[in-house]
Motif scaffolding. Structure first.
Motif, PDB file in Angstrom:
ATOM      1  N   LEU A 169      42.370 -48.156 -13.053  1.00  0.00           N
ATOM      2  CA  LEU A 169      43.464 -47.438 -13.147  1.00  0.00           C
ATOM      3  C   LEU A 169      44.002 -46.676 -14.293  1.00  0.00           C
ATOM      4  N   GLY A 170      43.480 -47.369 -15.444  1.00  0.00           N
ATOM      5  CA  GLY A 170      43.454 -46.849 -16.765  1.00  0.00           C
ATOM      6  C   GLY A 170      42.940 -47.414 -17.661  1.00  0.00           C
ATOM      7  N   SER A 171      42.584 -46.909 -18.962  1.00  0.00           N
ATOM      8  CA  SER A 171      41.805 -47.517 -19.672  1.00  0.00           C
ATOM      9  C   SER A 171      42.181 -46.945 -21.161  1.00  0.00           C
ATOM     10  N   THR A 172      41.703 -47.554 -22.221  1.00  0.00           N
ATOM     11  CA  THR A 172      42.101 -47.127 -23.662  1.00  0.00           C
ATOM     12  C   THR A 172      41.492 -45.638 -23.704  1.00  0.00           C
ATOM     13  N   ILE A 173      42.329 -44.813 -24.602  1.00  0.00           N
ATOM     14  CA  ILE A 173      42.033 -43.553 -24.962  1.00  0.00           C
ATOM     15  C   ILE A 173      41.545 -43.583 -26.437  1.00  0.00           C
ATOM     16  N   ASP A 174      41.504 -44.643 -27.023  1.00  0.00           N
ATOM     17  CA  ASP A 174      40.999 -44.744 -28.415  1.00  0.00           C
ATOM     18  C   ASP A 174      40.438 -46.082 -28.633  1.00  0.00           C
ATOM     19  N   ALA A 210      59.204 -53.193 -37.553  1.00  0.00           N
ATOM     20  CA  ALA A 210      59.516 -52.144 -36.365  1.00  0.00           C
ATOM     21  C   ALA A 210      58.169 -51.355 -36.457  1.00  0.00           C
ATOM     22  N   LEU A 211      57.811 -51.197 -35.116  1.00  0.00           N
ATOM     23  CA  LEU A 211      56.422 -50.549 -34.796  1.00  0.00           C
ATOM     24  C   LEU A 211      56.633 -49.619 -33.708  1.00  0.00           C
ATOM     25  N   PRO A 212      56.027 -48.565 -33.562  1.00  0.00           N
ATOM     26  CA  PRO A 212      56.165 -47.574 -32.490  1.00  0.00           C
ATOM     27  C   PRO A 212      55.308 -47.929 -31.115  1.00  0.00           C
ATOM     28  N   LYS A 213      56.314 -47.495 -30.180  1.00  0.00           N
ATOM     29  CA  LYS A 213      55.890 -47.655 -28.844  1.00  0.00           C
ATOM     30  C   LYS A 213      54.657 -46.992 -28.590  1.00  0.00           C
ATOM     31  N   MET A 214      53.885 -47.592 -27.773  1.00  0.00           N
ATOM     32  CA  MET A 214      52.558 -46.879 -27.345  1.00  0.00           C
ATOM     33  C   MET A 214      52.540 -45.758 -26.494  1.00  0.00           C
ATOM     34  N   LEU A 215      52.085 -44.604 -26.614  1.00  0.00           N
ATOM     35  CA  LEU A 215      51.904 -43.329 -25.719  1.00  0.00           C
ATOM     36  C   LEU A 215      53.420 -42.979 -25.381  1.00  0.00           C
ATOM     37  N   LYS A 216      54.120 -42.639 -26.486  1.00  0.00           N
ATOM     38  CA  LYS A 216      55.300 -42.045 -25.979  1.00  0.00           C
ATOM     39  C   LYS A 216      55.192 -40.397 -25.798  1.00  0.00           C
ATOM     40  N   ASN A 217      55.736 -40.127 -24.596  1.00  0.00           N
ATOM     41  CA  ASN A 217      55.445 -38.742 -24.278  1.00  0.00           C
ATOM     42  C   ASN A 217      54.129 -38.277 -23.699  1.00  0.00           C
ATOM     43  N   TYR A 218      53.300 -39.382 -23.345  1.00  0.00           N
ATOM     44  CA  TYR A 218      52.197 -39.165 -23.164  1.00  0.00           C
ATOM     45  C   TYR A 218      52.164 -38.537 -21.502  1.00  0.00           C
ATOM     46  N   LYS A 219      51.149 -37.582 -21.423  1.00  0.00           N
ATOM     47  CA  LYS A 219      50.891 -36.855 -20.156  1.00  0.00           C
ATOM     48  C   LYS A 219      49.906 -37.418 -18.991  1.00  0.00           C
ATOM     49  N   SER A 221      47.547 -41.023 -17.723  1.00  0.00           N
ATOM     50  CA  SER A 221      47.807 -41.971 -16.379  1.00  0.00           C
ATOM     51  C   SER A 221      48.818 -42.983 -17.402  1.00  0.00           C
ATOM     52  N   GLU A 222      49.724 -43.490 -16.420  1.00  0.00           N
ATOM     53  CA  GLU A 222      50.527 -44.467 -16.985  1.00  0.00           C
ATOM     54  C   GLU A 222      50.031 -45.802 -17.027  1.00  0.00           C
ATOM     55  N   PHE A 223      48.817 -46.155 -16.897  1.00  0.00           N
ATOM     56  CA  PHE A 223      48.040 -47.288 -16.885  1.00  0.00           C
ATOM     57  C   PHE A 223      47.142 -47.169 -18.201  1.00  0.00           C
ATOM     58  N   ASP A 224      47.121 -46.092 -19.072  1.00  0.00           N
ATOM     59  CA  ASP A 224      46.476 -45.788 -20.010  1.00  0.00           C
ATOM     60  C   ASP A 224      46.774 -46.765 -21.450  1.00  0.00           C
ATOM     61  N   PHE A 225      45.835 -46.848 -22.183  1.00  0.00           N
ATOM     62  CA  PHE A 225      46.117 -47.727 -23.508  1.00  0.00           C
ATOM     63  C   PHE A 225      46.035 -46.603 -24.681  1.00  0.00           C
ATOM     64  N   SER A 226      46.295 -46.980 -25.874  1.00  0.00           N
ATOM     65  CA  SER A 226      46.172 -46.589 -27.104  1.00  0.00           C
ATOM     66  C   SER A 226      46.862 -47.346 -28.130  1.00  0.00           C
ATOM     67  N   TYR A 227      45.627 -47.833 -28.970  1.00  0.00           N
ATOM     68  CA  TYR A 227      45.972 -48.681 -29.764  1.00  0.00           C
ATOM     69  C   TYR A 227      45.754 -48.470 -31.220  1.00  0.00           C
ATOM     70  N   SER A 228      45.339 -47.017 -31.327  1.00  0.00           N
ATOM     71  CA  SER A 228      44.976 -46.351 -32.535  1.00  0.00           C
ATOM     72  C   SER A 228      46.350 -46.070 -33.339  1.00  0.00           C
ATOM     73  N   GLY A 229      47.444 -45.687 -32.677  1.00  0.00           N
ATOM     74  CA  GLY A 229      48.568 -45.435 -33.337  1.00  0.00           C
ATOM     75  C   GLY A 229      49.243 -46.790 -33.761  1.00  0.00           C
ATOM     76  N   LEU A 230      49.147 -47.975 -32.990  1.00  0.00           N
ATOM     77  CA  LEU A 230      49.836 -49.095 -33.323  1.00  0.00           C
ATOM     78  C   LEU A 230      49.054 -49.719 -34.481  1.00  0.00           C
TER      79      LEU A 230
END
Length: 350
Positions: A169-174, A210-219, A221-230
């Motif tokens: 359904l979704g996986s990490t993009i980084d 305070a840390l950023p929310k993952m994949l804000k405004n990402y276009k 899959s809603e199931f994707d992950f991104s831990y690089s920004g965090l």
């Protein structure tokens, strides 16, 4: 008659005894199971203390240690099960994904055992092995179910439609979640392996960074992950505070990072349950041993009709039993490999 011709003529046994061999990273693991989930013996020889000197896994050291440990682990597994090689019905081995040199040790050894005994060689995906760890904890578990795969190399939400068909359904993009834990551990001056050390430190802290929310405004899959920004946000916070001469409470940083990382998992798992309608959720991969994640999932599903399957922590991390379990499933399909089987650093999540 060639090895391949001999194997083709083998009749499948109803309750096969399968040896699982796992050498994808820094653990040399061998286990023997009967009928998939009945564990007769298991042995793990880890080289983690060697890698800790360098702050992470060194591929060359991992390969050398596997070469030394593989025979020892096999001999111990056979002795503990009171079996000989001739009692083994098939040899299942991780062929990917992982460190190529490390994988080659296990694949080469398994091929030698299979050839010497004229028994089937079963190629096992490390990813599928982790998913199959849930069958060890709950032998009566049957698809369909949702699986969270959370490890140092993968982060994904998978709909397991049957024993052989996965829908990612979704996986990490980084970065994977385990990779992020290790990188955050370094900036917090914690030793390898980073994940358990971040978890322990986080118990002493609070969620006040305070840390950023993952994949804000990402276009995507809603199931994707991104831990690089965090991960980067944590590193920047620590460095900026230090540059300003301000105190950094490492325990608070660890707690805030861990909470953000796990919140993203819970959010996507809940979406997956809603989308699929499946009533069972399983956890797999090394990060599945994280106590904070396990407790968060238990709390999340406490008052629901969803069954949560949490494998024993030792079966979340790399082990031979999960490879033997997946090998059993592949055995039933006659999915045997020729002696030309090679290792692969990358394999499909499916």
């Amino acid at each position: 008659m060639s090895y391949e011709d001999i194997v083709k003529q083998k009749q499948l046994k109803e309750n096969p005894i399968i040896m699982g061999i796992e050498t994808s990273c820094d653990e040399t693991a061998v286990a023997i199971t009967r009928n998939g989930s009945e564990i007769l013996s298991e042995c793990i020889i880890s080289s983690a203390t060697e890698h800790a000197k360098f702050g992470g896994v060194v591929p060359e050291i991992a390969s050398r240690n596997h070469t030394v440990a593989i025979s020892l682990a096999t001999e111990k597994a056979l002795k503990d099960a009171n079996l000989t090689l001739n009692d083994i019905d098939a040899f299942a081995v991780t062929y990917g994904a992982g460190l190529l040199g490390a994988l080659l040790v296990g694949v080469s050894y398994a091929k030698a055992l299979a050839f010497a005994t004229k028994k089937p060689l079963i190629p096992v995906s490390h990813v599928r092995g982790h998913v199959s760890a849930s069958y060890l904890t709950k032998p009566d578990l049957k698809p369909p179910f949702v699986t969270l795969l959370a490890s140092g190399g993968h982060t994904a939400v998978i709909a397991v439609e049957d024993y052989y068909k996965f829908n990612v359904l979704g996986s990490t993009i980084d970065d994977a979640i385990g990779e992020a834990f290790d990188k955050v551990a370094r900036v917090l001056n914690l030793s390898y392996p980073g994940g358990p050390n971040v978890e322990n430190l986080a118990k002493q802290g609070s969620n006040n960074v305070a840390l950023p929310k993952m994949l804000k405004n990402y276009k995507g899959s809603e199931f994707d992950f991104s831990y690089s920004g965090l991960k980067t946000a944590v590193i920047n916070y620590v460095h900026n505070q230090q540059a300003k001469g301000k105190e950094v409470v490492y325990a608070d940083v660890a707690h805030s990072f861990q909470k953000n990382a796990v919140d993203a998992v819970i959010e996507r798992i809940n979406k997956a349950v809603k989308k699929t309608g499946y009533k069972t959720v399983c956890v797999s991969g090394g990060v599945g041993a994280n106590g904070y994640l396990r407790n968060a999932l238990l709390e999340n599903f406490k008052d629901t009709n969803v069954t949560l399957v949490l494998p024993e922590k030792k079966y979340c991390t790399d082990n031979g039993a999960m490879i033997a379990m997946e090998g059993f499933l592949q055995y039933k399909r006659y999915n045997f490999a020729p002696l030309t089987l090679n290792a692969s650093a990358v394999v499909s999540l499916k």
